[in-house]
Design a protein around this motif. Structure first.
Motif, PDB file in Angstrom:
ATOM      1  N   VAL A   1       0.831  -1.206   0.000  1.00 54.63           N
ATOM      2  CA  VAL A   1       0.000   0.000   0.000  1.00 54.63           C
ATOM      3  C   VAL A   1       0.867   1.258   0.000  1.00 54.63           C
ATOM      4  CG1 VAL A   1      -1.693   1.332   1.335  1.00 54.63           C
ATOM      5  CG2 VAL A   1      -1.945  -1.145   1.120  1.00 54.63           C
ATOM      6  N   ILE A   2       1.932   1.247   0.796  1.00 53.25           N
ATOM      7  CA  ILE A   2       2.831   2.400   0.845  1.00 53.25           C
ATOM      8  C   ILE A   2       3.429   2.676  -0.529  1.00 53.25           C
ATOM      9  CG2 ILE A   2       5.039   3.218   1.752  1.00 53.25           C
ATOM     10  CD1 ILE A   2       4.360   1.813   4.374  1.00 53.25           C
ATOM     11  N   ILE A   3       3.851   1.621  -1.212  1.00 51.79           N
ATOM     12  CA  ILE A   3       4.424   1.780  -2.550  1.00 51.79           C
ATOM     13  C   ILE A   3       3.354   2.263  -3.527  1.00 51.79           C
ATOM     14  CG2 ILE A   3       5.395   0.531  -4.512  1.00 51.79           C
ATOM     15  CD1 ILE A   3       6.831  -1.268  -2.491  1.00 51.79           C
ATOM     16  N   GLY A   4       2.157   1.669  -3.446  1.00 53.12           N
ATOM     17  CA  GLY A   4       1.098   2.036  -4.371  1.00 53.12           C
ATOM     18  C   GLY A   4       0.629   3.464  -4.217  1.00 53.12           C
ATOM     19  N   LEU A   5       0.533   3.944  -2.980  1.00 53.25           N
ATOM     20  CA  LEU A   5       0.114   5.325  -2.732  1.00 53.25           C
ATOM     21  C   LEU A   5       1.270   6.309  -2.872  1.00 53.25           C
ATOM     22  CD1 LEU A   5      -2.252   4.898   0.378  1.00 53.25           C
ATOM     23  CD2 LEU A   5      -2.916   5.339  -1.995  1.00 53.25           C
ATOM     24  N   ASP A   6       2.483   5.779  -3.061  1.00 54.24           N
ATOM     25  CA  ASP A   6       3.685   6.605  -3.191  1.00 54.24           C
ATOM     26  C   ASP A   6       3.847   7.510  -1.971  1.00 54.24           C
ATOM     27  OD1 ASP A   6       6.007   7.592  -4.292  1.00 54.24           O
ATOM     28  OD2 ASP A   6       4.992   9.079  -5.554  1.00 54.24           O
ATOM     29  N   ILE A   7       3.807   6.893  -0.796  1.00 55.70           N
ATOM     30  CA  ILE A   7       3.919   7.651   0.454  1.00 55.70           C
ATOM     31  C   ILE A   7       5.087   7.108   1.280  1.00 55.70           C
ATOM     32  CG2 ILE A   7       1.539   8.455   0.616  1.00 55.70           C
ATOM     33  CD1 ILE A   7       0.929   6.053   2.399  1.00 55.70           C
TER      34      ILE A   7
END
Length: 275
Positions: A30-36
């Motif tokens: 999720v962190i990678i997907g949201l670029d956060i």
């Protein structure tokens, strides 16, 4: 080695790492997907503020850290709609959190080193409450992923496309940011704030290279997390070394090795958005 494995603290730590391997690598996806990517550092600072409040009030510092991180994750949701995304907001949040934490520590008369010590974490100091939190995450995170995997794929691929497709992006973003924040706070006890990437981000980075869809990426991330966590913990016990750094080095070595594999033509998010 066998005698160590018979100790309750070692068994509890191993079980906590296993539970963490089920939930935390998906959080990394999720962190990678949201670029956060900066969210890890922001939540570390928020956790420090929560610990400071706990030391001031006499409440459980790590429980306060989890609550503070969860509230902060929810508070970031409206900013996800801005053109600049969350990176700038997280930078501001980090600055304010560390300043507030130091002020609270000064007011309480507690030495700042006491609060920072709690951020180092210790797997062998894992408590029953930590295992319960990780157990809840191990059910909620994969459950949400399986229940909303198409909506998640759309959101992580393109927020506007997800909104046009009928996905309630604000609500889903709120849930994801709260889960990310709480998961990072929960992982602090296992490896410490500075080593939390070993449980979240590194398995997901390795999985991104191997997978061609969001579902496959999540499965790869969990599988890598289980292998790295258990193998790293066993290696640390065998070598009589701190488990946290051993886990990070093993996860990092695995991620580097995987990245030697030629990248596939179709990216994970492009493929995921079409499923």
């Amino acid at each position: 080695m066998i005698e160590l494995l018979e100790l309750a603290a070692v068994q509890r730590a191993g079980f906590a790492l296993l539970l963490g391997a089920v939930a935390l690598p998906i959080i990394g996806v999720v962190i990678i997907g949201l670029d956060i990517m900066p969210v890890r550092f922001a939540m570390m600072h928020i956790a420090l503020l929560g610990i400071a409040v706990g030391l001031l009030t006499g409440l459980d510092p790590l429980l306060c850290a989890v609550v503070a991180c969860g509230l902060s994750g929810a508070g970031l949701t409206p900013l996800a709609r801005s053109s600049t995304g969350l990176s700038g907001a997280m930078g501001l949040l980090m600055s304010l959190a560390i300043a507030a934490a130091l002020l609270v520590l000064s007011i309480s008369g507690v030495n700042a080193s006491t609060a920072f010590e709690l951020l180092w974490g210790s797997i062998l100091a894992t408590r029953t409450g930590d295992v319960i939190l990780l157990g809840v995450l191990a059910v909620v995170v994969p459950g949400l992923f399986l229940w909303r995997r198409r909506q998640l794929a759309l959101l992580l691929h393109d927020r506007e496309l997800a909104a046009c497709s009928g996905v309630r992006v604000d609500r889903l973003t709120l849930v994801l940011l709260v889960l990310v924040a709480v998961a990072i706070a929960g992982a602090i006890r296992l490896t410490g704030a500075l080593l939390v990437d070993a449980l979240t981000l590194l398995p997901a980075l390795a999985a991104r290279r191997l997978a061609q869809s969001l579902t496959a990426m999540a499965l790869w991330a969990v599988g890598i997390g289980v292998v790295v966590n258990l193998a790293g913990f066993a290696l640390a016990l065998a070598l009589d070394q701190p488990p946290g750094p051993v886990l990070v080095l093993l996860a990092g070595a695995f991620a580097l090795a995987v990245h030697l594999i030629p990248e596939r033509r179709t990216t994970a998010w492009q493929s995921a958005s079409s499923h």
